[in-house]
Scaffold this motif. Structure first.
Motif, PDB file in Angstrom:
ATOM      1  N   ILE A 175       0.841  -1.200   0.000  1.00  0.00           N
ATOM      2  CA  ILE A 175       0.000   0.000   0.000  1.00  0.00           C
ATOM      3  C   ILE A 175       0.875   1.250   0.000  1.00  0.00           C
ATOM      4  CG2 ILE A 175      -1.578   1.377   1.421  1.00  0.00           C
ATOM      5  CD1 ILE A 175      -2.986  -1.170   2.210  1.00  0.00           C
ATOM      6  N   VAL A 176       1.888   1.250   0.880  1.00  0.00           N
ATOM      7  CA  VAL A 176       2.787   2.401   0.952  1.00  0.00           C
ATOM      8  C   VAL A 176       3.535   2.583  -0.359  1.00  0.00           C
ATOM      9  CG1 VAL A 176       4.804   3.372   2.121  1.00  0.00           C
ATOM     10  CG2 VAL A 176       3.018   2.241   3.457  1.00  0.00           C
ATOM     11  N   HIS A 177       3.995   1.483  -0.928  1.00  0.00           N
ATOM     12  CA  HIS A 177       4.801   1.556  -2.153  1.00  0.00           C
ATOM     13  C   HIS A 177       3.996   2.041  -3.355  1.00  0.00           C
ATOM     14  CE1 HIS A 177       8.014   0.539  -4.950  1.00  0.00           C
ATOM     15  NE2 HIS A 177       7.118  -0.099  -5.699  1.00  0.00           N
ATOM     16  N   PHE A 178       2.762   1.544  -3.491  1.00  0.00           N
ATOM     17  CA  PHE A 178       2.001   1.822  -4.704  1.00  0.00           C
ATOM     18  C   PHE A 178       1.016   2.983  -4.569  1.00  0.00           C
ATOM     19  CE2 PHE A 178       3.306  -2.628  -5.367  1.00  0.00           C
ATOM     20  CZ  PHE A 178       3.825  -2.529  -6.650  1.00  0.00           C
ATOM     21  N   ILE A 179       0.635   3.325  -3.354  1.00  0.00           N
ATOM     22  CA  ILE A 179      -0.408   4.341  -3.185  1.00  0.00           C
ATOM     23  C   ILE A 179       0.111   5.628  -2.547  1.00  0.00           C
ATOM     24  CG2 ILE A 179      -2.621   4.826  -2.054  1.00  0.00           C
ATOM     25  CD1 ILE A 179      -3.340   1.920  -2.349  1.00  0.00           C
ATOM     26  N   TYR A 180       1.102   5.512  -1.676  1.00  0.00           N
ATOM     27  CA  TYR A 180       1.600   6.694  -0.965  1.00  0.00           C
ATOM     28  C   TYR A 180       2.188   7.715  -1.944  1.00  0.00           C
ATOM     29  CZ  TYR A 180       4.755   9.500   1.936  1.00  0.00           C
ATOM     30  OH  TYR A 180       5.426  10.540   2.545  1.00  0.00           O
ATOM     31  N   ASP A 181       1.779   8.962  -1.771  1.00  0.00           N
ATOM     32  CA  ASP A 181       2.290  10.061  -2.586  1.00  0.00           C
ATOM     33  C   ASP A 181       2.798  11.138  -1.644  1.00  0.00           C
ATOM     34  OD1 ASP A 181       2.874  12.095  -4.331  1.00  0.00           O
ATOM     35  OD2 ASP A 181       0.857  12.266  -5.184  1.00  0.00           O
ATOM     36  N   ARG A 182       4.116  11.230  -1.509  1.00  0.00           N
ATOM     37  CA  ARG A 182       4.699  12.163  -0.550  1.00  0.00           C
ATOM     38  C   ARG A 182       4.424  13.620  -0.922  1.00  0.00           C
ATOM     39  NH1 ARG A 182       9.399  11.225   1.031  1.00  0.00           N
ATOM     40  NH2 ARG A 182       9.696   9.100   0.217  1.00  0.00           N
ATOM     41  N   ASN A 183       4.093  13.863  -2.183  1.00  0.00           N
ATOM     42  CA  ASN A 183       3.832  15.232  -2.627  1.00  0.00           C
ATOM     43  C   ASN A 183       2.379  15.660  -2.439  1.00  0.00           C
ATOM     44  OD1 ASN A 183       6.531  15.611  -3.556  1.00  0.00           O
ATOM     45  ND2 ASN A 183       6.025  14.415  -5.388  1.00  0.00           N
ATOM     46  N   SER A 184       1.542  14.697  -2.064  1.00  0.00           N
ATOM     47  CA  SER A 184       0.133  15.001  -1.851  1.00  0.00           C
ATOM     48  C   SER A 184      -0.088  15.518  -0.444  1.00  0.00           C
ATOM     49  CB  SER A 184      -0.717  13.747  -2.085  1.00  0.00           C
ATOM     50  OG  SER A 184      -2.054  13.969  -1.714  1.00  0.00           O
ATOM     51  N   GLY A 217      -2.811  15.366   1.376  1.00  0.00           N
ATOM     52  CA  GLY A 217      -3.525  14.360   2.167  1.00  0.00           C
ATOM     53  C   GLY A 217      -3.036  12.972   1.853  1.00  0.00           C
ATOM     54  N   HIS A 218      -1.716  12.753   1.973  1.00  0.00           N
ATOM     55  CA  HIS A 218      -1.131  11.494   1.511  1.00  0.00           C
ATOM     56  C   HIS A 218      -1.622  10.269   2.289  1.00  0.00           C
ATOM     57  CE1 HIS A 218       1.838  13.165   4.472  1.00  0.00           C
ATOM     58  NE2 HIS A 218       1.724  11.949   4.949  1.00  0.00           N
ATOM     59  N   TRP A 219      -2.121  10.471   3.525  1.00  0.00           N
ATOM     60  CA  TRP A 219      -2.627   9.330   4.284  1.00  0.00           C
ATOM     61  C   TRP A 219      -3.986   8.865   3.773  1.00  0.00           C
ATOM     62  CZ3 TRP A 219      -0.054   6.364   7.572  1.00  0.00           C
ATOM     63  CH2 TRP A 219       1.096   6.871   8.194  1.00  0.00           C
ATOM     64  N   ASP A 220      -4.768   9.793   3.219  1.00  0.00           N
ATOM     65  CA  ASP A 220      -6.170   9.503   2.911  1.00  0.00           C
ATOM     66  C   ASP A 220      -6.356   8.347   1.927  1.00  0.00           C
ATOM     67  OD1 ASP A 220      -6.819  11.520   4.635  1.00  0.00           O
ATOM     68  OD2 ASP A 220      -7.131  13.034   3.079  1.00  0.00           O
ATOM     69  N   PRO A 221      -5.642   8.297   0.790  1.00  0.00           N
ATOM     70  CA  PRO A 221      -5.847   7.164  -0.135  1.00  0.00           C
ATOM     71  C   PRO A 221      -5.469   5.823   0.490  1.00  0.00           C
ATOM     72  CG  PRO A 221      -4.717   8.979  -1.240  1.00  0.00           C
ATOM     73  CD  PRO A 221      -4.715   9.298   0.219  1.00  0.00           C
ATOM     74  N   MET A 222      -4.435   5.807   1.331  1.00  0.00           N
ATOM     75  CA  MET A 222      -4.029   4.555   1.969  1.00  0.00           C
ATOM     76  C   MET A 222      -5.086   4.098   2.967  1.00  0.00           C
ATOM     77  SD  MET A 222       0.109   4.961   2.452  1.00  0.00           S
ATOM     78  CE  MET A 222       0.027   6.406   3.523  1.00  0.00           C
TER      79      MET A 222
END
Length: 427
Positions: free
Chosen positions: A153-162, A164-169
């Motif tokens: 999940i962290v590898h494929f969904i996490y976006d450090r530039n977003s 609200g990066h926690w929200d999609p995960m």
């Protein structure tokens, strides 16, 4: 801690103290009134068998086992109660059935890494989906496995530039729980209490908060077993972070005898978290006996240093999980735990004080004094016991009895033994 009410009787069921394994109470078993004819549900039948398992464990803890187990018989001070553990393990082999939800697709589900410090996620998911403990019939299951890979999940969904990066995960975890709870009755039946997830990534505890019942009720098997972040030994499982550079244990096991280890203590690792700066401040390049490095000198072998050291220092980074404890056990080096708020792996069964050394963070300046004060005789005991328990931390391509896969499963089994679902009420 679960508070469970059945027929006006309340049971408080907890594993806060590791040695409570030896006091599992057979009174948790289903009480059946002899003159009332009733057709029992599958869940009630499962509870009866669990009650018999509890009784067998208690009897073994008191009187010993009447079994011929030629493979391995636990014994010694490394176990809080070796007889109870042995019987519990045998009961697990005989009874435990796990239903693995088939919903979800790779790479987020039914998948995971196999060569990083988070390798145990992928290893366990693979072993579980091909294990003899798996049942395809959910009505026969004692526990239900949620095959979520937090690392993926962290590898494929996490976006450090977003922003609200926690929200999609978090949404991914919520969507999965909603999917299985909508399709099957089992999550809602227990409010997730007989379900378990497994995560080795540091963010496993945080993502488990995505669904309140997952965080509060479910069994969370975590490498990051940090009590300050909500880890509860009574219902959660601590399992080890294991680094397999080549994907297997090849070349990682074994080391010289104590008399051939010339270094008192060793550590090498990056400077992060609150504990390692203290360690490096006091010991980096300060003493030949305490070899502490931020970076190893060129040409120096990390595993060679482990094998030449009597004690291996295992400080926390930003999180409490670290592969160093297992690296120490693999190479015959005695682990020295420099951690706060940490529940060591399998400590419901294993007495870590019998094969490792715990040093409070505020005693780091006294490391040499503490370790030098351990007699040769006591050191040999610690090292020998570490070699004996190493089997519980070994990763096998095809799982072997008492190895790390089975120990994780056994810890889940213990938590299931210590809850009763028939007539369940959360108060």
């Amino acid at each position: 801690m679960f508070v469970i009410t059945q027929k006006n009787v309340t049971f408080n069921i907890s594993l806060e103290k590791p040695h409570e394994l030896s006091s599992l109470n057979e009174t948790h078993a289903l009480q059946i009134e002899p003159k009332i004819k009733k057709k029992f549900t599958n869940l009630e039948k499962l509870e009866v068998k669990l009650g018999k398992a509890r009784a067998a464990i208690k009897e073994a803890a008191t009187f010993g086992n009447q079994t011929d187990d030629s493979d391995y018989v636990p014994s010694g001070p490394m176990y809080w109660n070796a007889k109870a553990f042995h019987r519990s393990y045998l009961e697990m082999e005989k009874e435990l059935k796990v239903f693995v939800y088939e919903e979800g697709e790779q790479p987020i589900f039914h998948n995971g890494p196999c060569k990083s410090i988070y390798a145990m996620e992928g290893n366990f998911i693979y072993q579980m989906e091909t294990s003899k403990f798996r049942t395809r019939d959910p009505e026969k299951a004692h526990v239900f496995f949620l095959p979520i890979s937090v690392t993926s999940i962290v590898h494929f969904i996490y976006d450090r530039n977003s922003r609200g990066h926690w929200d999609p995960m978090r949404q991914t975890v919520m969507d999965y729980i909603n999917l299985v709870s909508g399709k099957y009755p089992y999550w809602n039946r227990s409010l997730g209490a007989d379900h378990f997830m497994l995560a080795c990534h540091d963010w496993g505890p945080e993502l488990s908060k995505s669904v309140p019942e997952l965080f509060k009720n479910s069994i969370r098997a975590l490498c990051n077993a940090n009590t300050s972040e909500g880890f509860k030994p009574s219902k959660d499982v601590s399992f080890p972070e294991i680094l397999l550079p080549g994907g297997t244990m090849n070349g990682l096991l074994g080391g010289p005898s104590p008399s051939r280890r010339s270094i008192l203590a060793f550590f090498a690792g990056g400077l992060h978290g609150p504990i390692r700066p203290i360690l490096l401040e006091h010991w980096e390049n300060k003493d030949d006996d305490i070899q502490v490095h931020k970076y190893l000198p060129k040409g120096v072998s990390y595993y060679g240093m482990l094998r030449n050291s009597k004690f291996c220092l295992c400080p926390s980074g930003y999180e409490v999980a670290s592969p160093r404890m297992v690296e120490a056990l693999y190479t015959g080096c005695v682990p020295v735990l420099l951690k706060d708020h940490y529940v060591p792996p399998f400590s419901d069964v294993l007495n870590w004080k019998s094969f490792s050394v715990e040093v409070p963070v505020d005693r780091i300046p006294d490391l040499k004094k503490i370790l030098s004060g351990i007699s040769t005789r006591q050191y040999i005991r610690l090292q020998r016991r570490g070699k004996q328990v190493r089997r519980h931390f070994e990763v096998n391509m095809f799982a072997k009895r008492y190895d790390v896969f089975h120990m994780i499963l056994h810890s889940v089994w213990l938590r299931r033994l210590n809850m009763r679902l028939h007539g369940l009420e959360y108060l």
